[in-house]
Design a protein around this motif. Structure first.
Motif, PDB file in Angstrom:
ATOM      1  N   ALA A 258      41.922  32.152  46.647  1.00  0.00           N
ATOM      2  CA  ALA A 258      43.428  32.979  46.263  1.00  0.00           C
ATOM      3  C   ALA A 258      42.426  34.152  45.896  1.00  0.00           C
ATOM      4  CB  ALA A 258      43.582  32.380  45.200  1.00  0.00           C
ATOM      5  N   PRO A 259      43.607  34.978  45.905  1.00  0.00           N
ATOM      6  CA  PRO A 259      43.264  36.478  45.776  1.00  0.00           C
ATOM      7  C   PRO A 259      43.560  36.538  44.509  1.00  0.00           C
ATOM      8  CG  PRO A 259      45.438  36.671  46.902  1.00  0.00           C
ATOM      9  CD  PRO A 259      44.695  35.278  46.924  1.00  0.00           C
ATOM     10  N   GLN A 260      44.334  36.140  43.926  1.00  0.00           N
ATOM     11  CA  GLN A 260      44.966  36.019  41.978  1.00  0.00           C
ATOM     12  C   GLN A 260      44.552  34.541  41.386  1.00  0.00           C
ATOM     13  OE1 GLN A 260      49.047  36.682  42.548  1.00  0.00           O
ATOM     14  NE2 GLN A 260      48.919  38.997  42.606  1.00  0.00           N
ATOM     15  N   ILE A 261      43.699  34.866  40.379  1.00  0.00           N
ATOM     16  CA  ILE A 261      43.361  33.033  40.083  1.00  0.00           C
ATOM     17  C   ILE A 261      43.783  33.414  38.451  1.00  0.00           C
ATOM     18  CG2 ILE A 261      41.452  32.037  39.087  1.00  0.00           C
ATOM     19  CD1 ILE A 261      39.705  33.191  41.571  1.00  0.00           C
ATOM     20  N   PHE A 262      44.527  32.543  37.810  1.00  0.00           N
ATOM     21  CA  PHE A 262      45.106  32.627  36.151  1.00  0.00           C
ATOM     22  C   PHE A 262      44.030  30.951  35.465  1.00  0.00           C
ATOM     23  CE2 PHE A 262      47.521  33.722  39.426  1.00  0.00           C
ATOM     24  CZ  PHE A 262      48.185  35.294  38.878  1.00  0.00           C
ATOM     25  N   LEU A 263      42.945  32.202  34.202  1.00  0.00           N
ATOM     26  CA  LEU A 263      42.327  31.057  34.085  1.00  0.00           C
ATOM     27  C   LEU A 263      43.068  30.290  32.691  1.00  0.00           C
ATOM     28  CD1 LEU A 263      39.469  33.082  34.278  1.00  0.00           C
ATOM     29  CD2 LEU A 263      39.819  30.638  35.352  1.00  0.00           C
ATOM     30  N   ASN A 264      43.659  29.313  32.500  1.00  0.00           N
ATOM     31  CA  ASN A 264      44.144  28.399  31.184  1.00  0.00           C
ATOM     32  C   ASN A 264      43.310  27.351  30.431  1.00  0.00           C
ATOM     33  OD1 ASN A 264      47.248  26.958  31.047  1.00  0.00           O
ATOM     34  ND2 ASN A 264      46.336  28.285  29.122  1.00  0.00           N
TER      35      ASN A 264
ATOM     36  N   VAL B 208      33.351  38.055  35.451  1.00  0.00           N
ATOM     37  CA  VAL B 208      34.267  38.482  34.219  1.00  0.00           C
ATOM     38  C   VAL B 208      33.622  37.897  32.958  1.00  0.00           C
ATOM     39  CG1 VAL B 208      36.294  37.160  32.871  1.00  0.00           C
ATOM     40  CG2 VAL B 208      36.045  36.415  35.703  1.00  0.00           C
ATOM     41  N   ALA B 209      33.771  39.483  32.383  1.00  0.00           N
ATOM     42  CA  ALA B 209      33.021  38.916  30.740  1.00  0.00           C
ATOM     43  C   ALA B 209      34.033  38.314  30.046  1.00  0.00           C
ATOM     44  CB  ALA B 209      33.580  40.971  30.515  1.00  0.00           C
ATOM     45  N   VAL B 210      33.171  38.480  28.828  1.00  0.00           N
ATOM     46  CA  VAL B 210      33.563  37.575  27.924  1.00  0.00           C
ATOM     47  C   VAL B 210      33.051  38.462  26.099  1.00  0.00           C
ATOM     48  CG1 VAL B 210      34.044  35.412  28.759  1.00  0.00           C
ATOM     49  CG2 VAL B 210      30.815  36.259  27.287  1.00  0.00           C
ATOM     50  N   ASP B 211      33.455  37.561  25.239  1.00  0.00           N
ATOM     51  CA  ASP B 211      33.468  38.400  23.731  1.00  0.00           C
ATOM     52  C   ASP B 211      32.027  37.522  23.275  1.00  0.00           C
ATOM     53  OD1 ASP B 211      34.078  36.645  22.949  1.00  0.00           O
ATOM     54  OD2 ASP B 211      36.153  37.892  21.642  1.00  0.00           O
TER      55      ASP B 211
ATOM     56  N   ILE C 232      37.318  35.478  26.634  1.00  0.00           N
ATOM     57  CA  ILE C 232      37.577  36.364  28.249  1.00  0.00           C
ATOM     58  C   ILE C 232      38.554  37.779  27.215  1.00  0.00           C
ATOM     59  CG2 ILE C 232      38.502  36.581  30.002  1.00  0.00           C
ATOM     60  CD1 ILE C 232      38.132  33.325  30.366  1.00  0.00           C
ATOM     61  N   ILE C 233      37.644  38.706  27.824  1.00  0.00           N
ATOM     62  CA  ILE C 233      37.769  40.042  27.349  1.00  0.00           C
ATOM     63  C   ILE C 233      39.836  39.817  28.128  1.00  0.00           C
ATOM     64  CG2 ILE C 233      38.152  42.337  27.230  1.00  0.00           C
ATOM     65  CD1 ILE C 233      34.896  41.602  26.895  1.00  0.00           C
TER      66      ILE C 233
ATOM     67  N   ARG D 211      44.705  41.237  31.892  1.00  0.00           N
ATOM     68  CA  ARG D 211      43.978  41.005  33.114  1.00  0.00           C
ATOM     69  C   ARG D 211      42.583  41.113  32.348  1.00  0.00           C
ATOM     70  NH1 ARG D 211      47.631  46.784  35.713  1.00  0.00           N
ATOM     71  NH2 ARG D 211      46.566  47.515  33.500  1.00  0.00           N
ATOM     72  N   THR D 212      41.908  40.449  33.674  1.00  0.00           N
ATOM     73  CA  THR D 212      40.451  40.444  33.255  1.00  0.00           C
ATOM     74  C   THR D 212      39.662  41.553  33.356  1.00  0.00           C
ATOM     75  OG1 THR D 212      39.804  39.185  35.152  1.00  0.00           O
ATOM     76  CG2 THR D 212      40.749  37.980  32.583  1.00  0.00           C
TER      77      THR D 212
END
Length: 458
Positions: A132-138, A281-284, A289-290, A296-297
């Motif tokens: 998918a062009p859009q991915i949402f992480l929850n 995807v960057a994390v601290d 997730i930043i 937005r990541t």
């Protein structure tokens, strides 16, 4: 074979299902991936089960206080198996509701399994590949296990494991004197257990003002909970009677023996096994997730919502994350995380409601401010209910006359504080509240009086 969607939502916590509803209503083809229980932390191991059990504990506590209200309930004994059954029923009903909603949602396909990125636009779920062009992480979070000596040699409970108990602990030792630890500590004390709370800091709930911490300590001590503060070098060891929790405190015994130990020393995000590196995807440093102000990541087309983004650790902030994303993507309404005012509650009894800035934060800001306070001993509603513990504290900007924050510890504090929250969002001056006419008898009727007695914060 790759299955293609307009959007993929990983995780069916508070933000995920609601976002799926908005996206499908807008004509998008959506995949929702859930590897475990629908509803996330709140429904399964957080708000819903704990507040259900808090209610059982409060009922038992009030029954024991019958003489204070003119009756006798006799010997009050808690059957934890029945408490658990009641809690499980409430949880399962809520979980089934979410699962059924998603399962019957037009345009939504539910996948059960562990999601992992294989690229910035593709996710694997077992043998299936979704794109998918859009991915949402929850994806939420879980209890943290910091490196503590001996922790690997004993079996401790977390906020999840303790919900599975059906027999009362003889002595519950709670390691961690913040929100989760205090709620469970008071709950199990009211169930009839001996409870000791061990806290590394010099006071409980260290993020709160000192007067709030001291008042909460008094509430717990009044119920027979033992507190071990300044507990440096906490360590664990097996013991014939359960688990030995070693502490190096300024006073008291160097060891607490518990039949059970609850570890409540923080949370960590569920981001370490998502394959985020495959998507870039960057994390601290803590694994969160930043995200930017619109969630937005750093990778276009990927968002992070809820506990995993480190921008809030509550059900209401997770749901607001959904509202922010939906408003920006679907409504041409540029909502931002920074627009929201911090608010939360500590669900001990009586509860603490908190909104906006604390007194400590106001002082640190250097701004001129006004403060108003009133003890619950001077609130008729609290007197009538037989619980006058706590106080009301309100902070106002001296220049703008707008509300900065409030701490309401006492009967109904978790509800009453919303009056201040609403006025903060409305940017209304304190005079609006002062001239209001609340219903008598209620705790809220004292808010105009407190505002009318504001004094400079010195």
């Amino acid at each position: 074979m790759t299955q293609r969607f307009d959007a993929i939502i990983v995780g069916a916590g508070q933000a995920g299902p609601a976002l799926a509803g908005r996206l499908t209503a807008a004509g998008r083809k959506v995949a929702v991936v859930e590897r475990h229980l629908f509803g996330g932390t709140c429904v399964n191991t957080g708000c819903t089960p704990t507040k259900t059990m808090v209610a059982s504990a409060q009922a038992a506590h009030l029954a024991r206080r019958g003489e204070d209200f003119g009756f006798s309930a006799g010997n009050v004994a808690v059957d934890l198996a029945r408490v658990k059954a009641r809690k499980d029923g409430v949880v399962s009903n809520s979980r089934r509701g979410i699962e059924g909603w998603l399962g019957g949602m037009d345009g939504c396909t539910v996948f059960r399994g562990h999601a992992r990125f294989t690229s910035p636009t593709t996710i694997s779920v077992g043998e299936q590949l979704l794109e998918a062009p859009q991915i949402f992480l929850n994806v939420g979070g879980r209890a943290a296990f910091p490196p503590m000596p001996g922790l690997d040699k004993v079996e401790v409970l977390t906020n999840t494991g303790i919900l599975g108990l059906d027999v009362l602990p003889r002595h519950l030792v709670v390691v961690g004197g913040s929100y989760i630890g205090l709620e469970f500590g008071q709950m199990f004390r009211r169930f009839g257990c001996e409870v000791t709370i061990v806290e590394k800091g010099s006071r409980l709930i260290g993020r709160e003002d000192e007067d709030v911490s001291k008042a909460v300590e008094g509430i717990l001590l009044n119920e027979g909970i033992k507190l071990r503060l300044d507990a440096e070098c906490i360590h664990f060891a097996p013991h014939p009677d359960g688990i030995a929790v070693g502490v190096d405190c300024t006073s008291g015994e160097r060891e607490v023996i518990g039949s059970h130990v609850l570890l409540a020393v923080g949370r960590r995000p569920n981001t370490d096994d998502l394959g985020l590196e495959a998507a870039g995807v960057a994390v601290d440093p803590r694994g969160y997730i930043i995200v930017d102000d619109q969630l937005r990541t750093n990778v276009p087309g990927i968002w992070a919502l809820g506990d995993c983004n480190g921008r809030g650790a509550f059900t209401h902030t997770a749901y607001n994350d959904f509202e922010i994303v939906a408003a920006n993507l679907l409504d041409d309404d540029p909502r931002r995380v920074s627009d929201r005012t911090e608010c939360y509650a500590l669900y001990i009894d009586p509860p603490l409601g908190r909104v906006g800035m604390s007194e400590k934060a106001v002082r640190a800001s250097g701004r001129k401010a006004l403060i108003g306070m009133r003890p619950m001993t001077r609130v008729s509603r609290a007197i009538e209910k037989g619980d006058t513990q706590g106080f009301i504290k309100i902070l106002v900007d001296a220049k703008t006359q707008q509300f900065l924050g409030a701490s309401i510890l006492g009967v109904g504090g978790d509800e009453v504080v919303h009056g201040i929250l609403d006025l903060i969002y409305a940017k209304a001056p304190a005079s609006v509240l002062q001239r209001s006419v609340p219903i008598h008898p209620n705790v809220s009727e004292l808010l105009p009086t407190v505002v009318g007695e504001l004094k400079p914060l010195e």
